[in-house]
Every structure is written in C-alpha cells, then in structure tokens.
Write a protein that holds these residues in place. Sequence first.
Motif, PDB file in Angstrom:
ATOM      1  N   TYR A   1      28.016  94.249  27.982  1.00  0.00           N
ATOM      2  CA  TYR A   1      29.361  94.487  27.462  1.00  0.00           C
ATOM      3  C   TYR A   1      30.349  93.617  28.215  1.00  0.00           C
ATOM      4  N   ARG A   2      31.212  92.974  27.483  1.00  0.00           N
ATOM      5  CA  ARG A   2      32.270  92.160  28.087  1.00  0.00           C
ATOM      6  C   ARG A   2      33.610  92.834  27.816  1.00  0.00           C
ATOM      7  N   THR A   3      34.271  93.211  28.886  1.00  0.00           N
ATOM      8  CA  THR A   3      35.524  93.940  28.768  1.00  0.00           C
ATOM      9  C   THR A   3      36.598  93.123  28.067  1.00  0.00           C
ATOM     10  N   VAL A   4      37.480  93.817  27.375  1.00  0.00           N
ATOM     11  CA  VAL A   4      38.629  93.165  26.757  1.00  0.00           C
ATOM     12  C   VAL A   4      39.849  93.231  27.683  1.00  0.00           C
ATOM     13  N   LEU A   5      39.677  93.874  28.836  1.00  0.00           N
ATOM     14  CA  LEU A   5      40.777  94.002  29.788  1.00  0.00           C
ATOM     15  C   LEU A   5      41.018  92.680  30.511  1.00  0.00           C
ATOM     16  N   ASP A   6      42.283  92.365  30.737  1.00  0.00           N
ATOM     17  CA  ASP A   6      42.635  91.131  31.421  1.00  0.00           C
ATOM     18  C   ASP A   6      43.762  91.435  32.409  1.00  0.00           C
ATOM     19  N   PRO A   7      43.502  91.407  33.701  1.00  0.00           N
ATOM     20  CA  PRO A   7      42.248  91.046  34.356  1.00  0.00           C
ATOM     21  C   PRO A   7      41.229  92.185  34.251  1.00  0.00           C
ATOM     22  N   PRO A   8      39.955  91.836  34.378  1.00  0.00           N
ATOM     23  CA  PRO A   8      38.925  92.861  34.321  1.00  0.00           C
ATOM     24  C   PRO A   8      38.996  93.799  35.514  1.00  0.00           C
ATOM     25  N   PRO A   9      38.394  94.979  35.407  1.00  0.00           N
ATOM     26  CA  PRO A   9      38.397  95.925  36.525  1.00  0.00           C
ATOM     27  C   PRO A   9      37.874  95.281  37.813  1.00  0.00           C
ATOM     28  N   GLY A  10      38.536  95.565  38.915  1.00  0.00           N
ATOM     29  CA  GLY A  10      38.123  95.014  40.204  1.00  0.00           C
ATOM     30  C   GLY A  10      38.651  93.622  40.478  1.00  0.00           C
ATOM     31  N   LYS A  11      39.467  93.096  39.593  1.00  0.00           N
ATOM     32  CA  LYS A  11      40.068  91.764  39.764  1.00  0.00           C
ATOM     33  C   LYS A  11      41.577  91.921  39.701  1.00  0.00           C
TER      34      LYS A  11
END
Length: 58
Positions: free
Chosen positions: A42-52
């Motif tokens: 799965y590739r997150t749609v969140l930007d930045p991704p969790p933990g970044k």
Amino acid sequence: MDTFTIVKRDDEAAFGGVYRTKDLILDIYDRMENARVAGDEYRTVLDPPPGKGPRHAV
C-alpha cells in the motif's frame, strides 16, 4: 464515522451535504484492502507520509 457529529456537520455545511471526511477515509481503507488482496504494497496518499516531515529527523 457518524459518531463524529461536529466533523459531519461541518463537512456537510462546507461540501454541499457531503460528509467528505468519511468518504476520504473509506476510500483509503478500500485502497489498503485492494493492495492487500492484490499482494501489493500500500502506498499512502498522505503527503508527507507518516514518520516524515518537519517534526521528524531526516
């Protein structure tokens, strides 16, 4: 999701009666399930991704 009555009310007021937050979350769950079934990552749609991002050391 319907237990978040304030979010629901605000979304419906802002988006013409649509509970947008619920729709977005359910879409992400569907994407995760589709990736699982296909055996894909799965590739997150969140930007930045969790933990970044700015609060995390690079």
